[in-house]
Design a protein around this motif. Sequence first.
Motif, PDB file in Angstrom:
ATOM      1  N   ALA A 170      -5.154  -0.088  -0.060  1.00 51.96           N
ATOM      2  CA  ALA A 170      -5.112   1.182  -0.799  1.00 51.96           C
ATOM      3  C   ALA A 170      -6.476   1.507  -1.400  1.00 51.96           C
ATOM      4  O   ALA A 170      -6.926   2.663  -1.401  1.00 51.96           O
TER       5      ALA A 170
ATOM      6  N   GLU B  98      -3.102  -3.974  -2.193  1.00 57.11           N
ATOM      7  CA  GLU B  98      -3.915  -3.213  -3.138  1.00 57.11           C
ATOM      8  C   GLU B  98      -5.300  -2.943  -2.542  1.00 57.11           C
ATOM      9  O   GLU B  98      -5.882  -1.870  -2.745  1.00 57.11           O
TER      10      GLU B  98
ATOM     11  N   TRP C 183       0.850  -1.209   0.000  1.00 59.26           N
ATOM     12  CA  TRP C 183       0.000   0.000   0.000  1.00 59.26           C
ATOM     13  C   TRP C 183       0.884   1.258   0.000  1.00 59.26           C
ATOM     14  O   TRP C 183       0.667   2.198  -0.771  1.00 59.26           O
TER      15      TRP C 183
END
Lengths: 386, 150
Positions: free
Chosen positions: A305, A302, A198
């Motif tokens: 994020a 991911e 992230w």
Amino acid sequence: MLQSRRFAVPLILGVALTAGCEETGKNARNSGTCSDINGLQTCRYTSKTNSSGTMAVDINVNSSAGAFLLSTVGDDGTYLSVEEVTDPDGVTVLHWEDWYYGSNNLTAGILPIFNEMQLNWPVRADDTQLSAGTWSISVAAIDRDGYYQLNSVIDVITQVKQDGTFSDGIVNARIVYVDGLDTDTNVTQATEDAVEIWRDIWAAYGLGLSVDYDTNIYVSADLPAMTEGSADIDAISEDGTDADITVVIGDTVGGAANIYGESGGIPGTLVDGEHSAVAISWITNAGGDGTFSSDDIQVYGETLAHEVGHYMGLFHPVDYDNSYDPYAWDALNDTDECTRQSDCDDALGENNMYPFPVCPDFNSCLPQQTLSAGQSGVLHRHVGAL
Amino acid sequence: MVFVLALAATTAQAAEPSESQLALYKVLSGRHQEQSCTHIVELSPTPTTDLVWLAENAEQPAWVAIRAAECVLELYPEPAAPHITRWMQSDDTLGLALLTVSRLDGLPIAQARPFLEAGLAGPHADRVRPRAEKLEQPELRALVDIAPRP
């Protein structure tokens, strides 16, 4: 007096606030009891909607302010949403009707979803940026049938950040393990590794990440749906500061394993509340074997994020209906306005906010680590990017 | 050598999804699953088999296997019982085992009991036990007390 229905009446601006005012740090004087963390001014007070069912919140900003975040909490059963935002010159820069009926998403602040509402302004580089003076936000309280609620009590929290440059910034995240998960190294190690993924994703766009780890053994690992929120989430977020984003790690979210993670808002708030977190299911991110492969950790990073991206105001660049036909898009002009899934996969498949991983081969999916300049700009404009 | 190659080919073939499994995989791979299990299974003529296969073979993205297993537990716990029992007993199905525990309150006690008994006696007992202690059905919680501790 008859109550007006939101969808049939013109806007009537509400009463001005009369709460006391404070000045903190470099920030302008604002209503309520205020504090300051690293240039982020937070002020709290309570007010009521007027005889039209709306309430005007005034936010004073100086010339170096970059963005403000309005967070509001009403009574249970009340639905709060933004009617309009006017700049210091009295010009309307956001009106709910301009976005409510369209197919592009700018902010969930205009949507009456539940009794909490957040608006971060500006959202995009294309929006009217802050200028010194008094900004006014008209907030509506309505019931489930769309009727305005008069004299409805609303807790108001205004936050203004001094950082007016949107090319760099630090986001403070607080990761909280519940129900003893802090002792499960399978979970904690994978989460820490995913945080590094992230961090790398955001670093490419000038956004740093400061992460603290915390634990709460009293909260069940079966986390609530963030659309519903809970007193437990309120308690967890209350342990943080008014400048951090809470990410809660549990077994499941919303009583269903189909949710790998969920954001408490688009955008979410930085202050405590029943929706004030991103909830993450470690089991759903680990998969059937319950352990984290390097591929799992990549996707987990991911996902962090992506979900915190929602929390900071990002929508999916495109959303699909049940027939997998695109039907809604974000409000950014540099994310593709694709109209077929195959085109969307091609144009947006590696975008971190794309709602579908693109897996050309079974069990092999493309990394989703990119953001457009417009998306990066939304993150930088959230008051949580300091 | 021929045997090894043949075995490898069989293994590789076993990991290849069928057309209907791929259709389910596509739907289940979305970041935010919007459709119900009842709706999703319309994509397959053999949903129990296909969902069990995905639960046990889908690896990326990780949530596909979990979502497939959840649909199995919601719609087909009886025909898939041998598979679910295996999830509770196998070293490499911790995620499926913990998912199953979280869904036991939604199953009839006669179905849930053998799954939990298998989990409390299986390799993931240390993680199953504290979660089972929080189940709502007292008959299930009672199993925790009588299960031998590792």
